[in-house]
Scaffold this motif. Structure first.
Motif, short mmCIF file in Angstrom:
data_model
loop_
_atom_site.label_atom_id
_atom_site.label_comp_id
_atom_site.label_asym_id
_atom_site.label_seq_id
_atom_site.Cartn_x
_atom_site.Cartn_y
_atom_site.Cartn_z
N ASP A 164 17.90 4.85 15.28
CA ASP A 164 17.83 5.27 13.86
C ASP A 164 18.90 5.99 13.56
N ARG A 165 18.55 7.13 15.05
CA ARG A 165 19.47 8.14 14.77
C ARG A 165 21.39 8.42 14.41
N LEU A 166 21.71 6.98 15.37
CA LEU A 166 22.83 6.97 15.78
C LEU A 166 23.50 6.55 14.05
N PHE A 167 22.25 5.29 13.27
CA PHE A 167 22.84 5.29 12.20
C PHE A 167 23.01 5.56 10.73
N ASP A 168 21.77 7.03 11.34
CA ASP A 168 21.80 8.75 10.29
C ASP A 168 22.83 8.99 10.49
N ASP A 196 24.84 0.03 10.42
CA ASP A 196 24.52 -1.75 9.87
C ASP A 196 24.66 -2.62 10.01
N THR A 197 25.00 -4.26 10.35
CA THR A 197 25.04 -5.19 9.52
C THR A 197 24.14 -5.70 9.44
N GLY A 198 22.88 -5.65 9.82
CA GLY A 198 22.12 -6.85 9.72
C GLY A 198 21.54 -7.44 10.65
N TYR A 211 27.40 -4.21 15.15
CA TYR A 211 27.05 -2.65 14.85
C TYR A 211 28.98 -2.87 14.14
N ALA A 212 28.53 -2.47 13.42
CA ALA A 212 30.71 -1.02 12.61
C ALA A 212 30.03 0.44 13.73
N ARG A 213 31.03 0.36 14.39
CA ARG A 213 31.13 1.49 14.49
C ARG A 213 32.41 3.05 13.98
N SER A 214 31.67 4.32 13.33
CA SER A 214 32.95 5.04 12.72
C SER A 214 33.70 5.05 14.18
N GLY A 215 34.57 6.26 13.31
CA GLY A 215 35.87 6.64 13.64
C GLY A 215 35.50 8.33 14.61
N MET A 216 34.50 8.76 14.75
CA MET A 216 34.12 9.05 16.34
C MET A 216 33.45 8.34 16.96
N PHE A 217 33.10 7.35 16.65
CA PHE A 217 32.30 6.70 18.34
C PHE A 217 33.89 6.13 18.92
N HIS A 230 23.46 12.06 25.93
CA HIS A 230 22.96 13.53 27.06
C HIS A 230 23.09 15.01 26.11
N HIS A 231 23.97 14.74 25.74
CA HIS A 231 25.03 15.80 24.98
C HIS A 231 24.84 15.71 23.04
N GLY A 232 24.24 15.15 22.89
CA GLY A 232 23.96 15.29 21.65
C GLY A 232 25.06 13.96 20.41
N LEU A 233 24.67 14.36 19.31
CA LEU A 233 25.21 13.46 18.57
C LEU A 233 26.89 14.36 17.90
N ASP A 234 26.66 15.32 18.38
CA ASP A 234 27.94 15.48 16.81
C ASP A 234 29.07 16.38 18.91
N PRO A 235 30.31 15.67 19.04
CA PRO A 235 30.97 15.65 20.16
C PRO A 235 31.28 17.54 20.19
N LYS A 236 31.85 17.93 18.86
CA LYS A 236 32.25 19.23 18.77
C LYS A 236 31.23 20.26 19.75
N LEU A 237 29.75 19.66 19.92
CA LEU A 237 29.22 21.01 20.20
C LEU A 237 28.72 20.33 21.91
N TRP A 238 29.68 19.37 22.84
CA TRP A 238 28.98 18.86 23.34
C TRP A 238 30.01 20.32 24.63
N PRO A 239 28.89 20.06 26.31
CA PRO A 239 29.17 20.95 26.81
C PRO A 239 31.73 21.29 26.99
N ARG A 240 31.97 22.71 27.51
CA ARG A 240 33.51 22.36 26.47
C ARG A 240 33.91 21.22 28.07
N GLU A 241 33.35 21.33 28.98
CA GLU A 241 34.08 20.56 30.59
C GLU A 241 34.11 18.97 29.57
N VAL A 242 33.28 19.05 29.41
CA VAL A 242 32.88 16.99 28.66
C VAL A 242 34.41 16.95 27.81
#
Length: 302
Positions: A9-13, A19-21, A26-32, A284-296
């Motif tokens: 649900d968090r991934l959808f939100d 969601d394709t039903g 699943y379709a994937r976003s540009g970020m994914f 493990h690092h959150g849904l926003d890659p901009k906030l991931w640890p710098r090394e990642v």
């Protein structure tokens, strides 16, 4: 199951998955996709200049190759075939009537010459075998394919259509075994660069039926398959994100694949489940890659 549904649900939100039903489709976003692209670049950088032949396969493979592989004998529950309409005008009219009435319209479909690829390496072996004996030192291949497994699930890490990146080694037993052992160590080092917790354990493929239970036990007893596990939707049952497989001479015998000396080749493969690794990173690092640890972020995007 609650944790799985909550993460899905968090991934959808967040819009990372769409969601394709259909469960597991699943379709994937540009970020994914950016995360997967970044991880594939990291794989290439980490593996170095190996001289591996690069091949990218479509999501379908030659039906005759599929039948020759023995996949239906061992994993019929996972297979997917491509069926097509091959009828005349009358059959077309019947099809339209069935659809209008909400009835089953698939009865007139016939199997085509294409099946959905079950594992990225399956189309490779017959193609290489047709070239003749392997060169001195064997063969090494860098491959990728969309793969299909018919196992619908609400676990986002168990998709029905997903991508596998693989390195496949062919040659003498000692060479392919050394290749697999090297990558079992490399796999842990690679995941450390993106700060993912991992464990490696012996595993087995999901062989079907009563006879399959014996095959599972044999596979585990001989240590033919190991998996790199990362918690995604369960800590007690972590998800296999990489696999390290020694096929012995199975594919060599199946496809008459020979070494330069004319001996039956042995094969091994190392597989990366790209969507699963992306999901592990988001978990493990959150849904926003901009906030991931710098090394990642540096490892994936720098």
């Amino acid at each position: 199951m609650d944790m799985q549904v909550t993460f899905l649900d968090r991934l959808f939100d967040s819009g990372l998955l769409i969601d394709t039903g259909v469960e597991g489709l699943y379709a994937r976003s540009g970020m994914f996709e950016d995360v997967i692209t970044g991880f594939e670049r990291l794989i290439d950088k980490f593996s170095g200049e190996t001289g591996a032949e690069v091949i990218r396969f479509p999501p379908g493979m030659n039906r005759s190759y599929f039948e020759g592989s023995g996949y239906m004998k061992n994993f019929p529950q996972l297979a997917g075939t491509v069926h097509c309409f091959c009828g005349d005008d009358l059959a077309h009219a019947d099809l339209i009537q069935c659809m209008a009435a909400g009835e089953d319209w698939t009865g007139g479909q016939k199997a085509s010459d294409i099946v959905l690829t079950p594992a990225a390496c399956y189309p490779l072996y017959p193609i290489v075998a047709k070239r003749g004996n392997l060169q001195a030192g064997g063969g090494l291949f860098n491959i990728q394919s969309y793969c299909f497994r018919h196992e619908p699930s609400m676990d986002p890490a168990r998709m029905q259509l997903f991508r596998m990146r693989e390195f496949v080694r062919m040659g003498k037993p000692e060479d392919v075994m050394a290749f697999r052992q090297e990558w079992m160590e490399k796999g842990k080092e690679l995941m450390a660069q993106v700060a993912l917790p991992v464990d490696i354990d012996v595993a087995n493929d999901p062989f079907f039926g009563r006879a399959g239970r014996l095959m599972k036990n044999n596979q585990r007893d001989q240590n033919l398959k190991f998996e790199l596990l990362i918690p995604i939707t369960s800590v007690s049952k972590p998800t296999a994100c990489m696999s390290f497989n020694y096929h012995q001479d199975h594919f060599g015998k199946t496809w008459d694949l020979k070494t330069v000396d004319g001996e039956t080749a042995h094969t091994a493969c190392v597989g990366f489940g790209l969507e699963r690794i992306a999901l592990a990173l988001f978990h493990h690092h959150g849904l926003d890659p901009k906030l991931w640890p710098r090394e990642v972020r540096d490892a994936l995007f720098g």
